[in-house]
Write an enzyme that holds these catalytic residues in place. Structure first.
Site, PDB file in Angstrom:
ATOM      1  N   LYS A 262       0.846  -1.197   0.000  1.00 34.27           N
ATOM      2  CA  LYS A 262       0.000   0.000   0.000  1.00 34.27           C
ATOM      3  C   LYS A 262       0.879   1.244   0.000  1.00 34.27           C
ATOM      4  O   LYS A 262       1.742   1.409   0.872  1.00 34.27           O
ATOM      5  CB  LYS A 262      -0.909   0.003   1.223  1.00 34.27           C
ATOM      6  N   ASP A 267      -2.686  10.678   3.092  1.00 33.06           N
ATOM      7  CA  ASP A 267      -4.089  10.301   3.255  1.00 33.06           C
ATOM      8  C   ASP A 267      -4.818  11.357   4.053  1.00 33.06           C
ATOM      9  O   ASP A 267      -4.741  11.409   5.282  1.00 33.06           O
ATOM     10  CB  ASP A 267      -4.196   8.944   3.951  1.00 33.06           C
ATOM     11  N   LYS A 274     -10.224  13.414   7.499  1.00 30.92           N
ATOM     12  CA  LYS A 274      -9.765  13.100   8.848  1.00 30.92           C
ATOM     13  C   LYS A 274      -9.726  14.364   9.708  1.00 30.92           C
ATOM     14  O   LYS A 274      -9.592  15.480   9.187  1.00 30.92           O
ATOM     15  CB  LYS A 274      -8.341  12.523   8.795  1.00 30.92           C
ATOM     16  N   ASP A 285       1.474   6.614   5.335  1.00 24.34           N
ATOM     17  CA  ASP A 285       0.490   5.644   4.850  1.00 24.34           C
ATOM     18  C   ASP A 285       0.992   4.879   3.630  1.00 24.34           C
ATOM     19  O   ASP A 285       0.248   4.098   3.038  1.00 24.34           O
ATOM     20  CB  ASP A 285      -0.838   6.355   4.539  1.00 24.34           C
ATOM     21  N   ASP A 344     -12.273   7.307   3.441  1.00 27.57           N
ATOM     22  CA  ASP A 344     -11.085   7.164   4.282  1.00 27.57           C
ATOM     23  C   ASP A 344     -10.670   5.708   4.444  1.00 27.57           C
ATOM     24  O   ASP A 344      -9.723   5.405   5.150  1.00 27.57           O
ATOM     25  CB  ASP A 344     -11.321   7.801   5.658  1.00 27.57           C
ATOM     26  N   GLU A 346      -9.491   3.944   1.923  1.00 28.02           N
ATOM     27  CA  GLU A 346      -9.011   3.916   0.542  1.00 28.02           C
ATOM     28  C   GLU A 346      -7.944   2.861   0.279  1.00 28.02           C
ATOM     29  O   GLU A 346      -7.775   2.406  -0.855  1.00 28.02           O
ATOM     30  CB  GLU A 346      -8.453   5.296   0.164  1.00 28.02           C
ATOM     31  N   ARG A 348      -7.609  -0.301   0.934  1.00 28.61           N
ATOM     32  CA  ARG A 348      -8.038  -1.602   0.412  1.00 28.61           C
ATOM     33  C   ARG A 348      -8.391  -1.524  -1.063  1.00 28.61           C
ATOM     34  O   ARG A 348      -8.331  -2.523  -1.777  1.00 28.61           O
ATOM     35  CB  ARG A 348      -9.201  -2.136   1.245  1.00 28.61           C
TER      36      ARG A 348
END
Length: 504
Positions: A262, A267, A274, A285, A344, A346, A348
């Site tokens: 990933k 993010d 967030k 991230d 949020d 995202e 996956r």
């Protein structure tokens, strides 16, 4: 990069700027660990000093003593191991952390010698790894260079310095430390400087003179290839997504393993934005992609007889005017449709596209690694990662590999009765379930994108590592772990490849 050598010279004679020795926790306080080989008078001096300082010999205790008689080094550093083991062998992670605690505390010292217990190759390798990990420092983005730098040269003392297994362990430690430092640098880099294209550029530059081939899918290729997951996540950003493929293909490879990482370079949460405080560390991230990039390069450096293909799923999740909305339906690589529930969640989505791409090559196994869910941190804290799998043998192999390197992993289930939580009325699957068991439903979602093996109803063996907690250290440093990026997962991925390399 700090250099590493081994020597069989007596610790007292080693001409370094600092000599690191180990202490153990005893009933009366701290005591010198056995095997140091120092003159009797020097040992007595150190024992008296430990008593006078009320030393405990506990992990992360580091004591500096100047001008110790009988020692050539002007500074002696005592690093705690904790309680001595009931058996003769020391736990390798204990040695790593003690060595790392010492070198982390020796910024500005040029040459360091380490005389810690453990004479076999594995113990020497562990001391070497920890010392190098602790000697890491991020150059940062300052206008002036840092005034204090990590040690430039490390010498690990062992009576078996000429042994071929010891030499191999030291070479491996250097490769792992170099790879881990690269992963840490990527994660620590400011997000306005590291975005999908610059991440891809860094990997290409790093791999240029290695046996790793690199290819990049830009936004046009991703759109043409049907990568709806990563395109949807990245569509709100001015920095378009990328998928970077790293290929290491030695001749007569004993297996082919795929890694998927990933790589959300920042993010914001997208439209489901967030809270500000939660965004401060969101440059991290992409730690999963950083681990994959570093591990593939390390595999090539070590010339492991295993083919490995790494997929870096890189995107920036921003709330721009074209950002993805809750309720959108996207078509993933391979044709499956997904209803977006929370922008949020995202990670996956980019990972699912990467898993499908990885599966198209029909590898022997697929491992993905991601800072995927806050639920992982709630369940396991910030030092232990989760491992889930569709194959018990692979799950156990990954966990054993991780634990052998100091990456603490704990197995978690993928309960079939939680799959209905991902049912959608308008698409093949919803990308997020309810608030309970979020780490598990995220894993279940990813598992839906693992293809079947050739001529079999069984899916390709796959393991998923959720490293949300241990990938980034927001608290104080400990052992060889600095504040900031940790490089968690790099050594695990390499150790997995090593196990396939030696499998019968």
């Amino acid at each position: 990069m700090t250099t590493l050598t081994v020597s069989d010279r007596p610790a007292s004679d080693l001409k370094v700027d600092a000599l690191v020795l180990a202490t153990v926790k005893a009933d009366s306080g701290a005591a010198l660990a056995p095997g140091h080989g120092l003159p009797k008078a020097t040992g007595e001096h150190l024992t008296n000093a430990l008593k006078a300082l009320s030393a405990k010999g506990t992990p992360d205790e580091v004591i500096k003593l100047p001008a110790v008689p009988g020692v050539a080094a002007p500074l002696v550093v005592l690093t705690g191991l904790g309680a001595a083991p009931a058996r003769a062998a020391w736990d390798h992670e204990v040695l790593r952390r003690a060595a790392g605690s010492a070198t982390r505390a020796l910024g500005g010292v040029a040459k360091v010698g380490l005389a810690l217990p453990g004479a076999d190759a594995a113990a020497v390798g562990a001391v070497s790894e920890g010392a190098l990990y602790g000697a890491y420092a991020f150059a940062g983005h300052r206008s002036q260079p840092a005034t204090t730098t990590p040690p430039g040269a490390l010498t690990v003392l062992t009576g078996e310095a000429r042994d071929k297994d010891v030499k191999a362990a030291v070479k491996r430690a250097s490769a792992l430390a170099q790879a881990r430092a690269y992963a840490r640098d990527l994660v620590n880099t400011a997000p306005n400087l590291l975005y999908p294209q610059t991440f891809a550029d860094s990997v290409k530059e790093r791999a240029a003179k290695t046996d790793v081939k690199v290819s990049v899918l830009d936004e046009k290729a991703l759109l043409k290839g049907g990568f709806g997951g990563i395109m949807g996540v990245g569509q709100g950003s001015a920095n378009p997504p990328r998928i970077v493929t790293m290929t290491y293909a030695p001749s007569k490879a004993r297996a082919h393993i795929a890694f998927v990482g990933k790589g959300i370079t920042f993010d914001s949460g997208g439209l489901c934005i967030k809270p500000p405080a939660s965004m401060l560390t969101m440059k991290s991230d992409m730690a999963g992609a950083a681990a994959v990039a570093a591990a593939v390069l390390a595999a090539a450096e070590l010339q492991l007889p295993v083919a490995v293909t790494g997929y870096l799923c890189l995107a920036e999740n921003m709330p721009g005017g074209n950002a993805q909305r809750p309720g959108d339906v996207v078509t993933m690589r391979g044709g499956k449709t997904v209803e977006i529930i929370d922008t949020d969640a995202e990670g996956r989505m980019v990972m699912a596209d990467g898993l499908v791409l990885a599966g198209e090559k029909k590898p022997d196994a697929i491992l993905d690694i991601a800072t995927l869910t806050g639920a992982q941190q709630i369940a396991l804290g910030n030092r232990v990662a989760a491992v889930m799998a569709n194959d018990d043998t692979l799950r156990d192999l990954v966990r054993a590999a991780g634990n052998s390197t100091g990456d603490a992993l704990w197995p978690m289930p993928l309960p079939a009765d939680m799959r209905p939580n991902l049912d959608s009325q308008i698409a093949d699957i919803a990308h997020k379930g309810d608030k309970f068991g979020g780490m598990l439903t995220a894993g279940i979602f990813l598992g839906e994108f693992i293809p079947q093996q050739d001529k079999s109803e069984a899916r390709i063996p796959w393991a998923h590592l959720d490293i949300a907690g241990p990938s980034f250290n927001e608290s104080g440093p400990w052992g060889y772990t600095h504040k900031g990026a940790t490089g968690f997962g790099v050594a695990t991925l390499v150790a997995v490849l090593e196990r396939y390399a030696t499998a019968g």
